[in-house]
Design a protein around this motif. Structure first.
Motif, mmCIF file in Angstrom:
data_model
loop_
_atom_site.group_PDB
_atom_site.id
_atom_site.type_symbol
_atom_site.label_atom_id
_atom_site.label_comp_id
_atom_site.label_asym_id
_atom_site.label_seq_id
_atom_site.Cartn_x
_atom_site.Cartn_y
_atom_site.Cartn_z
ATOM 1 N N GLY A 217 0.805 -1.219 0.000
ATOM 2 C CA GLY A 217 0.000 0.000 0.000
ATOM 3 C C GLY A 217 0.831 1.259 0.000
ATOM 4 O O GLY A 217 0.304 2.365 -0.161
ATOM 5 N N ALA A 218 2.163 1.127 0.205
ATOM 6 C CA ALA A 218 3.050 2.293 0.118
ATOM 7 C C ALA A 218 3.128 2.769 -1.323
ATOM 8 O O ALA A 218 2.900 2.006 -2.263
ATOM 9 N N SER A 219 3.450 4.046 -1.488
ATOM 10 C CA SER A 219 3.536 4.597 -2.846
ATOM 11 C C SER A 219 4.933 4.452 -3.431
ATOM 12 O O SER A 219 5.113 4.578 -4.638
ATOM 13 N N GLY A 220 5.927 4.183 -2.570
ATOM 14 C CA GLY A 220 7.289 4.052 -3.065
ATOM 15 C C GLY A 220 8.203 3.480 -2.009
ATOM 16 O O GLY A 220 7.846 3.395 -0.827
ATOM 17 N N ILE A 221 9.392 3.088 -2.449
ATOM 18 C CA ILE A 221 10.385 2.558 -1.528
ATOM 19 C C ILE A 221 11.741 3.186 -1.832
ATOM 20 O O ILE A 221 12.166 3.232 -2.985
ATOM 21 N N ILE A 222 12.385 3.695 -0.797
ATOM 22 C CA ILE A 222 13.736 4.227 -0.911
ATOM 23 C C ILE A 222 14.705 3.044 -0.898
ATOM 24 O O ILE A 222 14.652 2.204 0.002
ATOM 25 N N VAL A 223 15.580 2.984 -1.889
ATOM 26 C CA VAL A 223 16.549 1.889 -1.959
ATOM 27 C C VAL A 223 17.947 2.488 -2.065
ATOM 28 O O VAL A 223 18.243 3.219 -3.016
ATOM 29 N N GLY A 224 18.778 2.202 -1.085
ATOM 30 C CA GLY A 224 20.123 2.764 -1.070
ATOM 31 C C GLY A 224 21.212 1.721 -1.084
ATOM 32 O O GLY A 224 21.811 1.419 -2.111
ATOM 33 N N LYS A 225 21.455 1.115 0.064
ATOM 34 C CA LYS A 225 22.590 0.207 0.232
ATOM 35 C C LYS A 225 22.544 -0.981 -0.721
ATOM 36 O O LYS A 225 23.581 -1.393 -1.263
ATOM 37 N N ALA A 226 21.369 -1.555 -0.925
ATOM 38 C CA ALA A 226 21.268 -2.742 -1.782
ATOM 39 C C ALA A 226 21.729 -2.438 -3.211
ATOM 40 O O ALA A 226 22.350 -3.292 -3.861
ATOM 41 N N LEU A 227 21.443 -1.232 -3.690
ATOM 42 C CA LEU A 227 21.897 -0.844 -5.031
ATOM 43 C C LEU A 227 23.396 -0.604 -5.043
ATOM 44 O O LEU A 227 24.096 -1.004 -5.985
#
Length: 244
Positions: A217-227
């Motif tokens: 149901g979230a509109s987005g996800i912040i992705v940092g370390k995994a990338l």
């Protein structure tokens, strides 16, 4: 939506473990090259955190932020040490499409609420960092070093009447751990406050985590370390959760 993120200290790409400046990992990457790669793979939004500015607003990396944002075609949200309206204006003048405001929103909700009305609901994203203690979503401030003594729901009551649209929520216990996001948290928030565009943050380690967040149901996800650690790339993440 996938929102790739990089954190910056002295022009270098870094990651902190649970917000601790003493637990810093530095990556031998050029920030602009990294951001352009994310953009070319399909990212529509990018998330930048000026950790120098977060620690000391006078040390804000204004010139670097301007250079990075100017060189990009996608939209950018920027956070890090917004303590005054001048700080907000400075980040907007750097070219930021949206400014992320954390501790000040918790400490002075009336003031930040006025900014929401003045600058518009799309210009500001609240950053709400929480420790979940016995089921209570307790807000932390000052680089996660202090408990604000305020529950997330109490703060939401103050901001919804001001037209709040964007909020980024981090479960501190998951940040930088690669243990997976707190999907239940975002399900609860999106159900309780369906008019808010919730951004998840913390713990993403795999494409399965992306799929789980897609259905939260979230509109987005912040992705940092995994990338940064190349566990997957932006293109693969967007295939799991297409931009809309």
């Amino acid at each position: 939506m996938i929102i790739p993120a990089i954190d910056l200290i002295d022009g270098q790409v870094v990651r902190l473990y649970q917000g601790d400046y003493q637990q810093k990992t530095q990556f031998a990457l050029d920030p602009l090259t990294q951001l352009l790669s994310y953009q070319e793979q399909g990212a529509q939004w990018l998330h930048l955190v000026d950790l120098d500015g977060a620690k000391q607003p006078l040390a804000r990396q204004t010139q670097l932020l301007t250079q990075l944002i100017t060189a990009l075609d996608c939209q950018v949200q920027v956070g890090g040490g917004v303590r005054s309206e001048q700080d907000l204006q400075t980040l907007l003048e750097c070219g930021s499409d949206r400014v992320v405001i954390g501790s000040l929103a918790v400490k002075q909700p009336q003031l930040v609420g006025q900014w929401l009305e003045r600058y518009g609901q799309d210009a500001i994203c609240l950053a709400l960092d929480i420790n979940i203690i016995n089921g209570v979503k307790s807000l932390a401030v000052s680089g996660w070093q202090q408990d604000a003594g305020v529950a997330l729901e109490s703060l939401m009551d103050q901001f919804l009447s001001r037209g709040l649209k964007h909020a980024l929520v981090t479960d501190i216990s998951r940040d930088g751990t690669l243990k997976g996001p707190n999907v239940d948290l975002y399900q609860q928030l999106s159900q309780a406050y369906p008019h808010v565009c919730w951004q998840g943050s913390g713990g993403v380690a795999s494409l399965d985590d992306i799929k789980a967040m897609r259905d939260s149901g979230a509109s987005g996800i912040i992705v940092g370390k995994a990338l940064l650690e190349q566990r997957f790339n932006v293109k693969e993440a967007i295939q799991c959760w297409p931009n809309v």
